[in-house]
Design an enzyme around this catalytic site. Structure first.
Site, PDB file in Angstrom:
ATOM      1  N   GLY A 240      -2.174  12.757  -2.144  1.00 24.27           N
ATOM      2  CA  GLY A 240      -1.023  12.123  -1.503  1.00 24.27           C
ATOM      3  C   GLY A 240      -0.497  11.036  -2.409  1.00 24.27           C
ATOM      4  N   ASN A 241      -0.025   9.948  -1.826  1.00 21.47           N
ATOM      5  CA  ASN A 241       0.556   8.877  -2.639  1.00 21.47           C
ATOM      6  C   ASN A 241      -0.415   8.401  -3.726  1.00 21.47           C
ATOM      7  OD1 ASN A 241       0.758   5.836  -3.174  1.00 21.47           O
ATOM      8  ND2 ASN A 241       2.818   6.380  -2.535  1.00 21.47           N
ATOM      9  N   ALA A 242      -1.624   8.039  -3.314  1.00 18.52           N
ATOM     10  CA  ALA A 242      -2.572   7.468  -4.278  1.00 18.52           C
ATOM     11  C   ALA A 242      -3.053   8.527  -5.283  1.00 18.52           C
ATOM     12  CB  ALA A 242      -3.750   6.858  -3.524  1.00 18.52           C
ATOM     13  N   GLY A 243      -3.518   9.672  -4.780  1.00 18.48           N
ATOM     14  CA  GLY A 243      -4.120  10.689  -5.654  1.00 18.48           C
ATOM     15  C   GLY A 243      -3.129  11.364  -6.587  1.00 18.48           C
TER      16      GLY A 243
ATOM     17  N   LYS B  83      -3.998  -4.778   9.579  1.00 14.80           N
ATOM     18  CA  LYS B  83      -3.857  -3.320   9.472  1.00 14.80           C
ATOM     19  C   LYS B  83      -3.350  -2.791  10.794  1.00 14.80           C
ATOM     20  CE  LYS B  83      -4.531   0.073   6.537  1.00 14.80           C
ATOM     21  NZ  LYS B  83      -4.403   0.038   5.066  1.00 14.80           N
TER      22      LYS B  83
ATOM     23  N   GLY C  89      -7.912  14.202  -2.715  1.00 15.45           N
ATOM     24  CA  GLY C  89      -6.729  13.667  -2.026  1.00 15.45           C
ATOM     25  C   GLY C  89      -5.561  13.705  -2.985  1.00 15.45           C
TER      26      GLY C  89
END
Ligand code: NAD
Length: 410
Positions: free
Chosen positions: A216-219, A102, A214
């Site tokens: 963003g990309n995931a949410g 990471k 959230g």
């Protein structure tokens, strides 16, 4: 604020207790292979600025290190170590031949100009170029980094090395070797496992209320995909606001609103606080923002029956205990959000073979992989009468330890 690396250790210790791991096994699993900490020199708002950057490489017994890079003011070494550790577990849970890494840069990305974003991305690669590579450590997007950032990073890496090496980074735009579906693969993987959990609870789509923290990309993609198959998204939030509509939000319009205004704020519905959002009367809660959002202080108030952790580390270990006691079925991050790294793995395979797959092929492969991972983890949870997180750790650690044993490290 709970330390994510301490959380990771607690989670591992719990799994180790169930499986009877000795000190040797725990030491091998906790060992961080390498920590790279650098200073990036960039000009921000006209001023020479030094930024701290990290790359942590946890375990590569099963394949090259793999993991995202995040731009955030709260990035710190313990967080990056925890995220690298979870990546090793995640890759093992979905049984792909990659390890865990990471990266992060301590920077508030919200107010960066595109030029500043690009300069930081290139500076990061300049500082890390000797530690990464398609056979060594493969980067990907995470919080506040995106395909454009991946493209700048790839370009910088290829310039430094003087070769084409698209496999050094995944989550790239299609034009520079990205994979179809990568943009929504984290959410898609989550939807595949959520559907299996929902089947266990016998919840029909039209009755199932979902809350997402959230956007963003995931949410955002989770909201889009779940709305499309008939689930009711009753509330979503981002860092600025949370909106709620008991009858269900019009997700396609909400996405347009978010993309044009930069926030969910102001979308028709009731504006509530992020704290209220987490404890809404819903069937499924999807944390898709940052770590430590569900703690001992709010876990007891959560009404959802299922929690799908699209974010990494959103539930603290103390909260985990409370949720388990309250019969809340938590689909842990290392399973729930593994669709992202699974398609990253597919992207890396495509880059290395130079043969690119169609969307349907990828979705089919992802579905098979996520189905099998859910089954493995669910069966382990039944076999040992434990929560899904500990079960996922048992599945992941067993695979890593098997590789370590064959390599003679145990
Ligand atoms: P992103 O930057 O695209 O989105 C993050 C979202 O969270 C934004 O909408 C932001 O406004 C919101 N947010 C931030 N703080 C918040 C708060 N206090 N309350 C409510 N909302 C808040 O990031 P992302 O890629 O969607 O990642 C989100 C989480 O999912 C992270 O934990 C990340 O590690 C994890 N994840 C992402 C991927 C991926 O492929 N993008 C893969 C695996 C895991």
């Amino acid at each position: 604020m709970a330390n994510p690396f301490e959380n990771a250790k607690t989670q591992l210790a719990k799994a180790g207790k169930v499986r009877g791991f000795g000190k040797k096994e725990l030491d091998v699993l906790m060992k961080i292979n390498a920590i790279h900490e650098k200073e990036l020199h960039v000009t921000l708002a006209g001023k020479e600025t030094k930024l701290t950057a990290f790359r942590v490489q946890h375990n590569n017994a099963r394949g090259p290190f793999k993991g995202g890079i995040r731009f955030h003011p709260d990035v710190n070494l313990d967080e990056v170590k925890a995220l690298a550790f979870w990546m090793s577990m995640k890759c093992a849970v979905v049984n792909i031949p990659l390890g865990g890494g990471k990266g992060g840069v301590v920077v508030d990305a919200k107010n960066l100009s595109p030029k500043e974003y690009e300069d930081i991305s290139r500076a990061y690669i300049k500082s890390m170029a000797d530690h990464i590579g398609p056979d060594m450590d493969i980067l990907a997007p995470d919080v506040y980094t995106n395909p454009q950032v991946m493209a700048w990073m790839l370009d910088e890496y290829e310039k430094i090395k003087g070769i084409k090496a698209p496999g050094v980074i995944t989550g790239k735009p299609l034009a520079v070797g990205g994979s179809k579906t990568r943009d929504y693969s984290t959410a898609q993987g989550g939807v595949f496992v959520l559907k299996q959990a929902i089947d266990l609870f016998d919840m029909p789509p039209f009755n199932t209320k979902i809350v997402i923290q959230g956007f963003g990309n995931a949410g955002l993609h989770a909201a889009r995909l779940l709305h499309r198959i008939g689930y009711k998204i009753i509330a979503v939030s981002d860092s600025k606001a949370a909106v709620y509509n008991e009858k269900g939000l019009d997700v396609p319009k909400l996405i347009i609103h978010k993309n044009s205004t930069g926030s969910v704020r102001g979308f028709p519905g009731k504006e509530i606080s992020n704290e209220e959002l987490l404890i809404l009367d819903a069937h499924v809660l999807i944390p898709a923002a940052l770590e430590n959002m569900i703690t001992k202080d709010n876990a007891g108030k959560i009404k959802a029956k299922i929690i799908l952790e699209l974010a990494n580390g959103p539930v603290t270990p103390e909260a985990d205990e409370i949720l388990f006691k309250n019969d809340i079925f938590v689909i842990p991050d290392i399973l729930a959000n593994a669709g992202g790294v699974a398609v990253s793995y597919f992207e890396w395979v495509q880059n290395r073979t130079g043969y690119y797959w169609e969307e349907d092929d990828i979705l089919e492969k992802l579905g098979i992989l996520m189905f099998k991972a859910f089954k493995d983890v669910y069966e382990a949870s039944k076999r040992y009468s434990i929560d899904m997180r500990t079960a996922a750790f048992i599945v992941g650690t067993s695979r890593i330890l098997e590789a370590e044993r064959f390599k003679g490290n145990l």
